[in-house]
Write an enzyme that holds these catalytic residues in place. Structure first.
Site, PDB file in Angstrom:
ATOM      1  N   SER A 183       0.619  -1.491  -0.259  1.00  0.00           N
ATOM      2  CA  SER A 183       0.277   0.038  -0.147  1.00  0.00           C
ATOM      3  C   SER A 183       1.103   1.726   0.141  1.00  0.00           C
ATOM      4  O   SER A 183       2.261   1.753   1.093  1.00  0.00           O
ATOM      5  CB  SER A 183      -1.120   0.328   0.873  1.00  0.00           C
ATOM      6  OG  SER A 183      -1.204   1.044   1.932  1.00  0.00           O
ATOM      7  N   GLY A 184       0.446   2.268  -0.669  1.00  0.00           N
ATOM      8  CA  GLY A 184       0.951   3.186  -0.680  1.00  0.00           C
ATOM      9  C   GLY A 184       0.885   4.639   0.569  1.00  0.00           C
ATOM     10  O   GLY A 184       1.794   4.603   0.741  1.00  0.00           O
ATOM     11  N   LEU A 185      -0.822   4.274   0.857  1.00  0.00           N
ATOM     12  CA  LEU A 185      -0.630   4.738   1.497  1.00  0.00           C
ATOM     13  C   LEU A 185       0.524   4.327   3.448  1.00  0.00           C
ATOM     14  O   LEU A 185       0.867   5.017   3.667  1.00  0.00           O
ATOM     15  CB  LEU A 185      -2.111   5.056   2.656  1.00  0.00           C
ATOM     16  CG  LEU A 185      -2.233   5.644   3.692  1.00  0.00           C
ATOM     17  CD1 LEU A 185      -1.782   7.393   3.369  1.00  0.00           C
ATOM     18  CD2 LEU A 185      -4.027   5.029   3.748  1.00  0.00           C
ATOM     19  N   ASP A 226       0.767  10.931   1.986  1.00  0.00           N
ATOM     20  CA  ASP A 226       1.015   9.731   0.366  1.00  0.00           C
ATOM     21  C   ASP A 226       0.875  10.376  -1.089  1.00  0.00           C
ATOM     22  O   ASP A 226       0.073  10.242  -1.514  1.00  0.00           O
ATOM     23  CB  ASP A 226      -0.021   9.201   1.319  1.00  0.00           C
ATOM     24  CG  ASP A 226      -0.586   8.025  -0.074  1.00  0.00           C
ATOM     25  OD1 ASP A 226       0.772   7.618  -0.912  1.00  0.00           O
ATOM     26  OD2 ASP A 226      -1.360   6.926  -0.621  1.00  0.00           O
ATOM     27  N   ASP A 247       1.080  -1.065  -5.080  1.00  0.00           N
ATOM     28  CA  ASP A 247      -0.021   0.272  -4.840  1.00  0.00           C
ATOM     29  C   ASP A 247       1.261   1.587  -5.523  1.00  0.00           C
ATOM     30  O   ASP A 247       1.652   2.192  -4.719  1.00  0.00           O
ATOM     31  CB  ASP A 247      -0.679   0.710  -3.763  1.00  0.00           C
ATOM     32  CG  ASP A 247      -1.587   1.356  -3.530  1.00  0.00           C
ATOM     33  OD1 ASP A 247      -1.574   2.234  -5.123  1.00  0.00           O
ATOM     34  OD2 ASP A 247      -1.475   2.105  -2.664  1.00  0.00           O
ATOM     35  N   ASP A 275       0.862   4.165  -7.608  1.00  0.00           N
ATOM     36  CA  ASP A 275       0.694   5.721  -7.673  1.00  0.00           C
ATOM     37  C   ASP A 275      -0.376   5.986  -9.200  1.00  0.00           C
ATOM     38  O   ASP A 275      -0.783   5.224  -9.732  1.00  0.00           O
ATOM     39  CB  ASP A 275       0.395   6.266  -7.299  1.00  0.00           C
ATOM     40  CG  ASP A 275       0.949   6.584  -5.035  1.00  0.00           C
ATOM     41  OD1 ASP A 275       0.408   6.188  -5.257  1.00  0.00           O
ATOM     42  OD2 ASP A 275       2.487   7.205  -5.162  1.00  0.00           O
ATOM     43  N   GLU A 322      -3.026   4.386 -10.968  1.00  0.00           N
ATOM     44  CA  GLU A 322      -4.907   4.850 -10.857  1.00  0.00           C
ATOM     45  C   GLU A 322      -4.283   5.525 -12.028  1.00  0.00           C
ATOM     46  O   GLU A 322      -3.110   6.660 -12.372  1.00  0.00           O
ATOM     47  CB  GLU A 322      -4.823   4.990  -9.057  1.00  0.00           C
ATOM     48  CG  GLU A 322      -3.841   5.932  -8.821  1.00  0.00           C
ATOM     49  CD  GLU A 322      -4.072   6.043  -7.313  1.00  0.00           C
ATOM     50  OE1 GLU A 322      -3.380   5.997  -6.467  1.00  0.00           O
ATOM     51  OE2 GLU A 322      -3.993   7.150  -6.659  1.00  0.00           O
ATOM     52  N   LYS A 380       0.282  12.457  -6.773  1.00  0.00           N
ATOM     53  CA  LYS A 380      -0.907  12.363  -6.481  1.00  0.00           C
ATOM     54  C   LYS A 380      -1.547  13.194  -5.273  1.00  0.00           C
ATOM     55  O   LYS A 380      -0.359  12.798  -4.182  1.00  0.00           O
ATOM     56  CB  LYS A 380      -1.083  10.657  -6.700  1.00  0.00           C
ATOM     57  CG  LYS A 380      -0.265   9.822  -5.089  1.00  0.00           C
ATOM     58  CD  LYS A 380      -0.745   8.831  -4.564  1.00  0.00           C
ATOM     59  CE  LYS A 380      -2.113   8.974  -4.040  1.00  0.00           C
ATOM     60  NZ  LYS A 380      -2.654   8.037  -3.595  1.00  0.00           N
ATOM     61  N   ASN A 425      -4.327  11.457  -2.390  1.00  0.00           N
ATOM     62  CA  ASN A 425      -4.808  10.299  -1.318  1.00  0.00           C
ATOM     63  C   ASN A 425      -6.109  10.535  -1.695  1.00  0.00           C
ATOM     64  O   ASN A 425      -6.096  11.854  -1.460  1.00  0.00           O
ATOM     65  CB  ASN A 425      -4.434  10.535  -0.061  1.00  0.00           C
ATOM     66  CG  ASN A 425      -4.704   9.083   0.768  1.00  0.00           C
ATOM     67  OD1 ASN A 425      -6.344   8.714   0.636  1.00  0.00           O
ATOM     68  ND2 ASN A 425      -3.932   8.185   0.555  1.00  0.00           N
ATOM     69  N   SER A 426      -6.814   9.821  -1.781  1.00  0.00           N
ATOM     70  CA  SER A 426      -8.174   9.605  -2.171  1.00  0.00           C
ATOM     71  C   SER A 426      -9.288   9.804  -1.174  1.00  0.00           C
ATOM     72  O   SER A 426     -10.290  10.232  -1.536  1.00  0.00           O
ATOM     73  CB  SER A 426      -8.758   7.822  -3.098  1.00  0.00           C
ATOM     74  OG  SER A 426      -8.022   8.133  -3.923  1.00  0.00           O
ATOM     75  N   ARG A 476      -6.879   0.685 -11.785  1.00  0.00           N
ATOM     76  CA  ARG A 476      -7.615   1.544 -10.821  1.00  0.00           C
ATOM     77  C   ARG A 476      -8.250   2.339 -11.473  1.00  0.00           C
ATOM     78  O   ARG A 476      -8.517   4.043 -11.338  1.00  0.00           O
ATOM     79  CB  ARG A 476      -6.312   1.716  -9.457  1.00  0.00           C
ATOM     80  CG  ARG A 476      -7.415   2.603  -8.558  1.00  0.00           C
ATOM     81  CD  ARG A 476      -6.555   2.366  -7.360  1.00  0.00           C
ATOM     82  NE  ARG A 476      -6.968   3.702  -6.143  1.00  0.00           N
ATOM     83  CZ  ARG A 476      -6.027   4.103  -5.308  1.00  0.00           C
ATOM     84  NH1 ARG A 476      -5.041   3.247  -4.749  1.00  0.00           N
ATOM     85  NH2 ARG A 476      -6.400   4.716  -4.401  1.00  0.00           N
ATOM     86  N   HIS A 489     -12.002   1.791  -7.096  1.00  0.00           N
ATOM     87  CA  HIS A 489     -12.111   2.467  -5.476  1.00  0.00           C
ATOM     88  C   HIS A 489     -13.116   2.596  -6.049  1.00  0.00           C
ATOM     89  O   HIS A 489     -14.248   4.116  -6.440  1.00  0.00           O
ATOM     90  CB  HIS A 489     -11.618   3.424  -5.819  1.00  0.00           C
ATOM     91  CG  HIS A 489     -10.481   3.269  -4.155  1.00  0.00           C
ATOM     92  ND1 HIS A 489     -11.115   2.038  -3.224  1.00  0.00           N
ATOM     93  CD2 HIS A 489      -9.469   3.906  -4.045  1.00  0.00           C
ATOM     94  CE1 HIS A 489     -10.399   2.573  -2.342  1.00  0.00           C
ATOM     95  NE2 HIS A 489      -9.384   3.809  -2.083  1.00  0.00           N
TER      96      HIS A 489
END
Lengths: 280, 280, 280, 280
Positions: free
Chosen positions: B23-25, B35, B62, B64, B91, B97, B99-100, B136, B167
């Site tokens: 996970s990037g986060l 992130d 992940d 990005d 994504e 990026k 964070n979503s 993604r 997502h």
């Protein structure tokens, strides 16, 4: 208090501790390698840089043997000062190091004169007068006895070490008590009660010990928690009963200081939410 | 199941999971940065290399946006394959990026053609036919709606993506259900129920979802545990009540596979326990 | 032929050589540090990765002592194989190493059994059967004489080394001749005629030497040229008389394979010249 | 004067230059990759750290676009200051960058407000008041004309840039002359006469230009020399005619400052020449 990455370092500062122990065991374990110089010294340095960036309290590196001879050790000092690391503890073992707790038998130690030369080289290299070099005496743990420990501690003190870390793997504090009595307050002493953890903190104070290092408990707390949660998710194939047992996503963002970035975006981006490369 | 360093990766494999979500986060949070591409892509790669070395199950990164344009993304594929990483999820957002989960408003997305070109470049670059590129779709989370999500998913499928990660940040699964109905099994779909965690796993199965990613729960478990233990040690100035709440030192050595090194020392060192540079 | 970065490696391949010598002296000198393990082994590895990416011919690393004991050396093998490096040459000195040409006096050598254990560990670790471990015998250069050199070469051969590199710092080839006669073709032998550079190549062939390494001449050519041009620009404060004496900018782009990227941009970008993040 | 690693940086200082240009083109070419952000910004940072360690004169980094948005750029400033880099030049293009000399057609430029926000963020981040941020105007080179160039230069000046780098790829200096006349000494201006190299240095002085960067000539000198020597050795299979055309091995040791280590060994090792782990 031990930390092994930027996250745990920030947690240690957040709890109110005045200093961080960048444990060699914890850093290597977090990487998934052994505490035998499997990670290179610059890979450790990269971790330290993240830890330093994430915090404002002093960080003391558990620097093994200094990663080679006096020349490697003085180069290390320069690199640590660049990254605002407050000090380094080196131990009188041989490179590549073995972890002090694994082998029971008497282990070879560094030559005293060679180790003193290393300390001198490090102290001569530092540019910030507050940079600290701690000499860790492994004589007790390596099975060489109290007299050897005292001789080494005194030699390292005279060579310029700012403090002595006396290490023991006994489950009681008897060895440390004997050392402290004979040492008689000559110079600051640091201890690491990983094995004699039942000793009340008050006892360290009475013995005249300057600093106590809780050396690997963030790592061990995280292992216990991750094993438990991973096992739980694997069995239940669901998060329903997990969410309340872990930190929230908002806590993660808080620890990452996401708010500072949002403030900065308002200040430095043309209009909120507009991103690099975006054209009208 | 999420992992963010060699240690957590080994724990995930140990629990029986068949794959790891890098996970990037979680990786950025563990480093103590945000992130938002604050860590460079090669710093992430260094973490992945430790994770790969520590495990034998597939790791999905992940990734990005692929860290730039198609050229950066195809370079990434080469570097991941060198490190035996099984695949990467990219994504359709812009670099650097965000964070979503942080910003509520509609966010800009990558140009569809440009993103498809990136996917093609990545698929053309891989040398191991099993290497996986997951696309993604951020359309739902960025506020662009279902039609946009479906159009993008189809375009990415045709461009060669091996699976679609759809997502959503809704607390219920309605959006995902709508997508899955319209999608109608065209291609494998992956979901990340971080926000709709109350959904029973059975529901994902019924909807025809191929893979569920538990995306950040090792990180969050470790944060909760480290905050708790650090606070406890800070208040009590003692380990007496801590030892039983954390993993043992022997568990640490076990996770580091210290035993393998001891066996190897017997095999490759001249006599057991004798170390390089050992003196009489 | 020696190379010390991606650029020089590509030049070596371009000239028609069948292999590249990743010289420890040249790599450290290019970095601006000494050849005494001042750069960490992973920093060297990063250079090697660029060299490997830039070329398709085999690269043999000048791997000092293996950067520690058998455990460090076998870890090195794994990392080299990941980066498609064809082999590594380790020398029977102590860590941290000193350059063979600096000190005149007899230098300490590694224990034979310990060094053989290191070779065995490396050979047991490699997964690609073509990976090559070369054992470099420093006995002659360290002042221990021919018998010691032969004893060590034989021990290393039996331990599994794929070739012996016999090193000499004499200005003539007498020492090497003596060694080759006594060795009598038992196993492939490599030489490095940095000091006995006046020896005609034909002589190496007659002696049955398998491979000759031109060990540092790209580095030294670049130093001579950069010192000359830098001095010239400093004095003349002008490029008028410089342009014709240096490679063209187009040659730089050619060596960077800029043309491949332009072709790829046409293939993978929506329309030529359109860049990531560009919106209609 | 350009340098691209520790070695060339030391050569530049040795020649008497007062500053070093850490060229993005030269650093990437030396690595064997393209000048399109193929190397990550931390890989570039690692090169800079070696350059900084090897020298005592100021180093100005050719920092592309700042490697992302304002947040990446301000993080870069922090990392550069840690490594004692004197300043950074950022250009108003999009990430990932393309080299200014490759494409002929008009290229997209960064949004002016967004670029000014980046400059402000960088200036607000620096802690050393002498740290320098140079804004490189690509308007002329990207085909947008003089008015756009002037508008941008003025905006960047007002945003806090310490100097303007005005770039041109014309073979004569006409464009630069026009800019300098209209600019009228408002703020320091830097030029890079890679293409208009026939211009006498006196002309730059007359126009009021503050600084001239010889941007890639060490790289190009080294390429010419390495290609020539490599080809020669490949053809002749001998060093006889090579030795006199390259720097001596002693020159290499001199540039590595090997003498300082020998002095330090006498000071810090127990007895001269005795090494760590030395055995009887």
């Amino acid at each position: 208090m031990e930390a092994h990455n930027g996250l745990s370092a920030r947690i240690v500062e957040g709890a109110g501790f005045q200093g961080i122990w960048a444990s060699g065991l914890a850093i290597s374990a977090a990487m998934g390698v052994r505490d035998n110089n499997e990670a290179s010294w610059t890979q450790v340095l990269d971790v330290l840089e993240f830890m330093s960036d994430a915090t404002s309290i002093p960080i003391l590196l558990d620097g093994d043997t200094g990663y080679g001879n006096f020349n490697n050790a003085r180069r290390l000092v320069k690199k640590l000062e660049q990254r605002q690391i407050a000090g380094v503890c080196i131990e009188d073992k041989l490179f590549p190091k073995t972890n002090s707790f694994i082998n029971g038998e008497a282990q070879p130690l560094a030559d005293i004169d060679e180790f003193c030369g290393k300390i001198k080289a490090m102290k001569d290299t530092q540019q910030d007068e507050d940079f600290t070099v701690v000499a860790r005496v492994e004589a007790l743990i390596a099975g060489w006895g109290l007299d050897e420990a005292l001789e080494r501690a005194e030699a390292y003190r005279q060579a310029g070490a700012d403090a002595i870390l006396i290490h023991s793997k006994k489950v009681n504090i008897a060895e440390i008590e004997d050392f402290m009595k004979a040492w008689n307050g000559r110079h600051p002493v640091i201890v690491v009660p990983t094995k004699y953890y039942t000793t009340p903190a008050q006892r360290f104070h009475e013995l005249g010990i300057s600093t106590v290092i809780w050396a690997n408990h963030n790592l061990r707390a995280s292992i216990e928690a991750m094993q438990r949660i991973t096992q739980k998710i694997f069995c239940e194939k669901s998060l329903i009963d997990v969410e309340s047992r872990v930190a929230t996503i908002d806590e993660v963002f808080l620890l990452q200081q996401a708010d500072e970035l949002q403030t900065a975006e308002e200040k430095y981006l043309p209009c909120s939410g507009k991103l690099t490369g975006d054209r009208p």
